[in-house]
Scaffold this motif. Structure first.
Motif, PDB file in Angstrom:
ATOM      1  N   PHE A  14       0.847  -1.205   0.000  1.00  0.00           N
ATOM      2  CA  PHE A  14       0.000   0.000   0.000  1.00  0.00           C
ATOM      3  C   PHE A  14       0.873   1.243   0.000  1.00  0.00           C
ATOM      4  CE2 PHE A  14      -2.128   3.509   1.987  1.00  0.00           C
ATOM      5  CZ  PHE A  14      -3.417   3.495   1.461  1.00  0.00           C
ATOM      6  N   ASN A  15       1.831   1.304   0.912  1.00  0.00           N
ATOM      7  CA  ASN A  15       2.683   2.493   1.015  1.00  0.00           C
ATOM      8  C   ASN A  15       3.556   2.691  -0.225  1.00  0.00           C
ATOM      9  OD1 ASN A  15       1.795   3.649   3.392  1.00  0.00           O
ATOM     10  ND2 ASN A  15       3.263   2.552   4.662  1.00  0.00           N
ATOM     11  N   ALA A  16       3.908   1.608  -0.895  1.00  0.00           N
ATOM     12  CA  ALA A  16       4.717   1.694  -2.120  1.00  0.00           C
ATOM     13  C   ALA A  16       3.845   1.934  -3.352  1.00  0.00           C
ATOM     14  CB  ALA A  16       5.524   0.413  -2.290  1.00  0.00           C
ATOM     15  N   LYS A  17       2.526   1.982  -3.146  1.00  0.00           N
ATOM     16  CA  LYS A  17       1.569   2.110  -4.243  1.00  0.00           C
ATOM     17  C   LYS A  17       1.733   0.971  -5.252  1.00  0.00           C
ATOM     18  CE  LYS A  17       1.049   7.095  -3.631  1.00  0.00           C
ATOM     19  NZ  LYS A  17       0.876   6.879  -2.252  1.00  0.00           N
ATOM     20  N   ASP A  18       2.095  -0.182  -4.725  1.00  0.00           N
ATOM     21  CA  ASP A  18       2.218  -1.398  -5.516  1.00  0.00           C
ATOM     22  C   ASP A  18       0.870  -2.114  -5.445  1.00  0.00           C
ATOM     23  OD1 ASP A  18       2.738  -3.851  -6.655  1.00  0.00           O
ATOM     24  OD2 ASP A  18       4.301  -4.426  -5.209  1.00  0.00           O
ATOM     25  N   TRP A  19      -0.091  -1.609  -6.219  1.00  0.00           N
ATOM     26  CA  TRP A  19      -1.459  -2.115  -6.134  1.00  0.00           C
ATOM     27  C   TRP A  19      -1.535  -3.576  -6.552  1.00  0.00           C
ATOM     28  CZ3 TRP A  19      -2.557   1.322  -3.030  1.00  0.00           C
ATOM     29  CH2 TRP A  19      -2.352   2.676  -3.266  1.00  0.00           C
ATOM     30  N   ASN A  20      -0.779  -3.970  -7.568  1.00  0.00           N
ATOM     31  CA  ASN A  20      -0.793  -5.381  -7.980  1.00  0.00           C
ATOM     32  C   ASN A  20      -0.247  -6.280  -6.879  1.00  0.00           C
ATOM     33  OD1 ASN A  20      -1.942  -4.864 -10.485  1.00  0.00           O
ATOM     34  ND2 ASN A  20       0.039  -4.555 -11.460  1.00  0.00           N
ATOM     35  N   GLY A  21       0.818  -5.845  -6.220  1.00  0.00           N
ATOM     36  CA  GLY A  21       1.372  -6.617  -5.116  1.00  0.00           C
ATOM     37  C   GLY A  21       0.393  -6.724  -3.966  1.00  0.00           C
ATOM     38  N   LEU A  23      -2.938  -6.427  -4.155  1.00  0.00           N
ATOM     39  CA  LEU A  23      -4.090  -7.229  -4.551  1.00  0.00           C
ATOM     40  C   LEU A  23      -3.757  -8.709  -4.656  1.00  0.00           C
ATOM     41  CD1 LEU A  23      -5.562  -4.725  -7.117  1.00  0.00           C
ATOM     42  CD2 LEU A  23      -6.543  -5.334  -4.886  1.00  0.00           C
ATOM     43  N   ALA A  24      -2.485  -9.037  -4.891  1.00  0.00           N
ATOM     44  CA  ALA A  24      -2.071 -10.434  -4.950  1.00  0.00           C
ATOM     45  C   ALA A  24      -2.181 -11.106  -3.586  1.00  0.00           C
ATOM     46  CB  ALA A  24      -0.635 -10.534  -5.468  1.00  0.00           C
ATOM     47  N   LEU A  25      -2.261 -10.317  -2.518  1.00  0.00           N
ATOM     48  CA  LEU A  25      -2.356 -10.844  -1.159  1.00  0.00           C
ATOM     49  C   LEU A  25      -3.801 -10.985  -0.680  1.00  0.00           C
ATOM     50  CD1 LEU A  25       0.589  -8.801   0.350  1.00  0.00           C
ATOM     51  CD2 LEU A  25       0.573 -11.249  -0.175  1.00  0.00           C
ATOM     52  N   VAL A  26      -4.750 -10.657  -1.555  1.00  0.00           N
ATOM     53  CA  VAL A  26      -6.169 -10.637  -1.191  1.00  0.00           C
ATOM     54  C   VAL A  26      -6.893 -11.820  -1.843  1.00  0.00           C
ATOM     55  CG1 VAL A  26      -8.296  -9.287  -1.430  1.00  0.00           C
ATOM     56  CG2 VAL A  26      -6.160  -8.136  -0.879  1.00  0.00           C
ATOM     57  N   SER A  27      -7.728 -12.465  -1.067  1.00  0.00           N
ATOM     58  CA  SER A  27      -8.520 -13.599  -1.539  1.00  0.00           C
ATOM     59  C   SER A  27      -9.532 -13.160  -2.604  1.00  0.00           C
ATOM     60  CB  SER A  27      -9.272 -14.204  -0.352  1.00  0.00           C
ATOM     61  OG  SER A  27     -10.278 -15.076  -0.786  1.00  0.00           O
ATOM     62  N   PRO A  28      -9.842 -14.047  -3.554  1.00  0.00           N
ATOM     63  CA  PRO A  28     -10.891 -13.732  -4.533  1.00  0.00           C
ATOM     64  C   PRO A  28     -12.248 -13.472  -3.876  1.00  0.00           C
ATOM     65  CG  PRO A  28      -9.641 -15.641  -5.254  1.00  0.00           C
ATOM     66  CD  PRO A  28      -9.188 -15.323  -3.841  1.00  0.00           C
ATOM     67  N   GLU A  29     -12.463 -14.030  -2.693  1.00  0.00           N
ATOM     68  CA  GLU A  29     -13.740 -13.857  -1.975  1.00  0.00           C
ATOM     69  C   GLU A  29     -13.610 -12.863  -0.819  1.00  0.00           C
ATOM     70  OE1 GLU A  29     -12.362 -17.149  -2.158  1.00  0.00           O
ATOM     71  OE2 GLU A  29     -13.279 -17.394  -4.122  1.00  0.00           O
ATOM     72  N   VAL A  30     -12.668 -11.949  -0.882  1.00  0.00           N
ATOM     73  CA  VAL A  30     -12.413 -11.022   0.221  1.00  0.00           C
ATOM     74  C   VAL A  30     -13.697 -10.312   0.654  1.00  0.00           C
ATOM     75  CG1 VAL A  30     -11.734  -9.081  -1.275  1.00  0.00           C
ATOM     76  CG2 VAL A  30     -10.867  -9.205   1.077  1.00  0.00           C
ATOM     77  N   VAL A  50     -10.050   0.147  -4.494  1.00  0.00           N
ATOM     78  CA  VAL A  50      -8.648   0.585  -4.531  1.00  0.00           C
ATOM     79  C   VAL A  50      -8.446   1.629  -5.626  1.00  0.00           C
ATOM     80  CG1 VAL A  50      -6.282  -0.174  -5.000  1.00  0.00           C
ATOM     81  CG2 VAL A  50      -7.739  -1.506  -3.463  1.00  0.00           C
ATOM     82  N   LYS A  51      -9.041   1.419  -6.787  1.00  0.00           N
ATOM     83  CA  LYS A  51      -8.920   2.390  -7.892  1.00  0.00           C
ATOM     84  C   LYS A  51      -9.520   3.734  -7.500  1.00  0.00           C
ATOM     85  CE  LYS A  51      -8.663  -0.823 -11.741  1.00  0.00           C
ATOM     86  NZ  LYS A  51      -9.318  -1.343 -12.953  1.00  0.00           N
ATOM     87  N   ARG A  52     -10.698   3.706  -6.876  1.00  0.00           N
ATOM     88  CA  ARG A  52     -11.333   4.953  -6.442  1.00  0.00           C
ATOM     89  C   ARG A  52     -10.485   5.657  -5.394  1.00  0.00           C
ATOM     90  NH1 ARG A  52     -15.685   3.249  -4.037  1.00  0.00           N
ATOM     91  NH2 ARG A  52     -15.272   4.016  -1.975  1.00  0.00           N
ATOM     92  N   MET A  53      -9.932   4.877  -4.470  1.00  0.00           N
ATOM     93  CA  MET A  53      -9.076   5.475  -3.436  1.00  0.00           C
ATOM     94  C   MET A  53      -7.862   6.148  -4.063  1.00  0.00           C
ATOM     95  SD  MET A  53     -10.333   5.141  -0.388  1.00  0.00           S
ATOM     96  CE  MET A  53      -8.899   5.377   0.631  1.00  0.00           C
ATOM     97  N   GLU A  54      -7.252   5.498  -5.058  1.00  0.00           N
ATOM     98  CA  GLU A  54      -6.075   6.100  -5.685  1.00  0.00           C
ATOM     99  C   GLU A  54      -6.428   7.391  -6.409  1.00  0.00           C
ATOM    100  OE1 GLU A  54      -2.103   5.582  -7.956  1.00  0.00           O
ATOM    101  OE2 GLU A  54      -3.515   4.015  -8.507  1.00  0.00           O
ATOM    102  N   GLU A  55      -7.596   7.448  -7.021  1.00  0.00           N
ATOM    103  CA  GLU A  55      -8.024   8.661  -7.721  1.00  0.00           C
ATOM    104  C   GLU A  55      -8.257   9.815  -6.751  1.00  0.00           C
ATOM    105  OE1 GLU A  55     -11.586   7.502  -9.727  1.00  0.00           O
ATOM    106  OE2 GLU A  55     -10.505   6.453 -11.324  1.00  0.00           O
TER     107      GLU A  55
END
Length: 130
Positions: A14-21, A23-30, A50-55
């Motif tokens: 999150f702090n590195a703005k590595d959104w893919n990294g 999201l890779a830690l989140v379950s498909p059923e989060v 996450v996209k809305r938060m970044e905007e």
């Protein structure tokens, strides 16, 4: 990797703005329980959040403290942010800066984050950006 390490990595991404990294830690059923908001199930809805938060916000989480036992983890932190783009029902955004204490409760199952519940004082944040 234990649950606390997974959550530490999630917030480091999150702090590195590595959104893919992140999201890779989140379950498909989060299960995402937004502060004073609804409950959203599924990675697709979490990605949209996450996209809305970044905007709308530019945030760094500092003074991070991670606590946990088993698959349950709590995180306490201070959000240092900039309010970039207004969201519906919230004050007008003019790149206002804010510093806001917050916390989250997370659950990890099968090596992925299956629940994220976030808490902060929304009236305090509104007073900071108004």
């Amino acid at each position: 990797m234990d649950a606390k390490e997974i959550v530490k990595n999630y917030y480091a991404c999150f702090n590195a703005k590595d959104w893919n990294g992140m999201l890779a830690l989140v379950s498909p059923e989060v299960r995402h329980e937004a502060n004073q908001g609804g409950v959203y199930i599924g990675k697709e809805k979490f990605v949209a959040f996450v996209k809305r938060m970044e905007e709308c916000y530019d945030e760094q989480l500092e003074e991070m403290v991670i606590m946990g036992e088993g698959d349950r983890v709590a995180a306490e932190f201070v959000v240092h942010g900039v309010y970039k783009l207004a969201e519906e029902g919230l004050p007008v955004a003019n790149n206002q800066k804010y510093v806001l204490p917050a916390g989250a409760f997370l659950e990890v199952r099968d090596g992925l984050i299956s629940r994220v519940t976030t808490y902060y004082n929304l009236p305090l944040w509104i007073s900071m950006v108004s």
